[in-house]
Design an enzyme around this catalytic site. Structure first.
Site, short mmCIF file in Angstrom:
data_model
loop_
_atom_site.label_atom_id
_atom_site.label_comp_id
_atom_site.label_asym_id
_atom_site.label_seq_id
_atom_site.Cartn_x
_atom_site.Cartn_y
_atom_site.Cartn_z
N TYR A 66 0.80 -1.22 0.00
CA TYR A 66 0.00 0.00 0.00
C TYR A 66 0.84 1.28 0.00
CZ TYR A 66 -3.72 -3.31 1.03
OH TYR A 66 -4.60 -4.36 0.96
N ASN B 15 -12.64 3.97 -1.73
CA ASN B 15 -11.84 2.76 -1.57
C ASN B 15 -12.49 2.01 -0.40
OD1 ASN B 15 -10.09 0.69 -1.04
ND2 ASN B 15 -8.24 1.93 -1.27
N HIS C 158 -15.13 -6.75 -0.99
CA HIS C 158 -15.28 -8.16 -1.35
C HIS C 158 -16.36 -8.87 -0.54
CE1 HIS C 158 -11.47 -7.02 -3.05
NE2 HIS C 158 -10.96 -6.82 -1.84
N HIS D 253 -8.65 1.20 -5.89
CA HIS D 253 -7.82 0.31 -5.07
C HIS D 253 -6.36 0.67 -5.31
CE1 HIS D 253 -11.32 -2.01 -4.12
NE2 HIS D 253 -11.63 -2.00 -5.39
N SER E 275 -3.69 -1.17 -4.54
CA SER E 275 -2.99 -2.33 -5.09
C SER E 275 -3.75 -2.86 -6.30
CB SER E 275 -2.90 -3.43 -4.02
OG SER E 275 -4.19 -3.90 -3.67
N ARG F 11 -9.93 -11.38 -3.59
CA ARG F 11 -9.91 -9.94 -3.87
C ARG F 11 -10.35 -9.63 -5.30
NH1 ARG F 11 -7.26 -7.71 0.59
NH2 ARG F 11 -5.78 -9.18 1.46
C1 DHK Z 1 -7.50 -2.10 0.17
C2 DHK Z 1 -7.80 -3.06 1.08
O1 DHK Z 1 -7.86 -2.75 2.37
C3 DHK Z 1 -8.02 -4.46 0.69
O2 DHK Z 1 -8.91 -5.12 1.55
C4 DHK Z 1 -8.47 -4.59 -0.75
C5 DHK Z 1 -7.55 -2.35 -1.28
C6 DHK Z 1 -7.55 -3.80 -1.65
C7 DHK Z 1 -6.53 -1.51 -2.01
O3 DHK Z 1 -5.76 -2.03 -2.81
O4 DHK Z 1 -6.52 -0.30 -1.81
O5 DHK Z 1 -8.51 -5.94 -1.11
#
Ligand code: DHK
Length: 142
Positions: A23, A74, A80, A100, A102, A111
């Site tokens: 992240y 986000n 999910h 997102h 990622s 995911r």
């Molecule tokens: C952020 C999250 O907290 C995950 O639970 C998701 C997402 C992806 C991100 O990539 O910002 O699966």
């Protein structure tokens, strides 16, 4: 002036500390400050982060009633799992972009299904925090 809301769901308050290899190292406060610096001349940005599904849904309802110009969301892990969040987004009538940080398609199978994406005009995944900038830019330009 348009109002664009930026909503971050569970665990995104820990940006910068949480799995930085996934992240990144930018904190949520730094991200919000950078978005304000970039866009405050063109629109009003309204930020909200919560780890609580009900609080998130209450805030979406308030934005829906206020008929704001767009929502960047986000949803974190709720992406999910949450039928309730999907229903809230679909029922809001708002123009939504899902972001997102990622690339969820390079990660675990679970995911790769988003319950919430059907409520959005588009989804940005895998561009890091740049996805938020692209989403706000898009919503301001509509
Ligand atoms: C952020 C999250 O907290 C995950 O639970 C998701 C997402 C992806 C991100 O990539 O910002 O699966």
């Amino acid at each position: 002036m348009k109002t664009i809301a930026i909503l971050n769901g569970p665990n995104l308050d820990r940006l910068g500390k949480r799995e930085p290899e996934v992240y990144g190292r930018t904190t949520l406060a730094d991200l919000e400050a950078a978005l304000r610096a970039e866009f405050s001349a063109r629109g009003t940005l309204d930020f909200f982060q919560s780890n609580h599904e009900g609080a998130i849904i209450d805030r979406i309802s308030a934005w829906a009633d206020a008929r704001i110009s767009g929502l960047v969301i986000n949803p974190g892990g709720l992406t999910h799992t949450s039928v309730a969040l999907r229903d809230s987004l679909l029922g809001s009538g708002l123009t939504i972009v899902e972001v997102h940080i990622s690339n969820v398609y390079r990660r675990e199978d679970f995911r790769q299904r988003s319950l919430t994406a059907a409520a959005s005009v588009g989804v940005i995944t895998g561009l890091g925090i740049e996805g938020y900038f692209a989403a706000v830019r898009y919503l301001l330009s509509r």
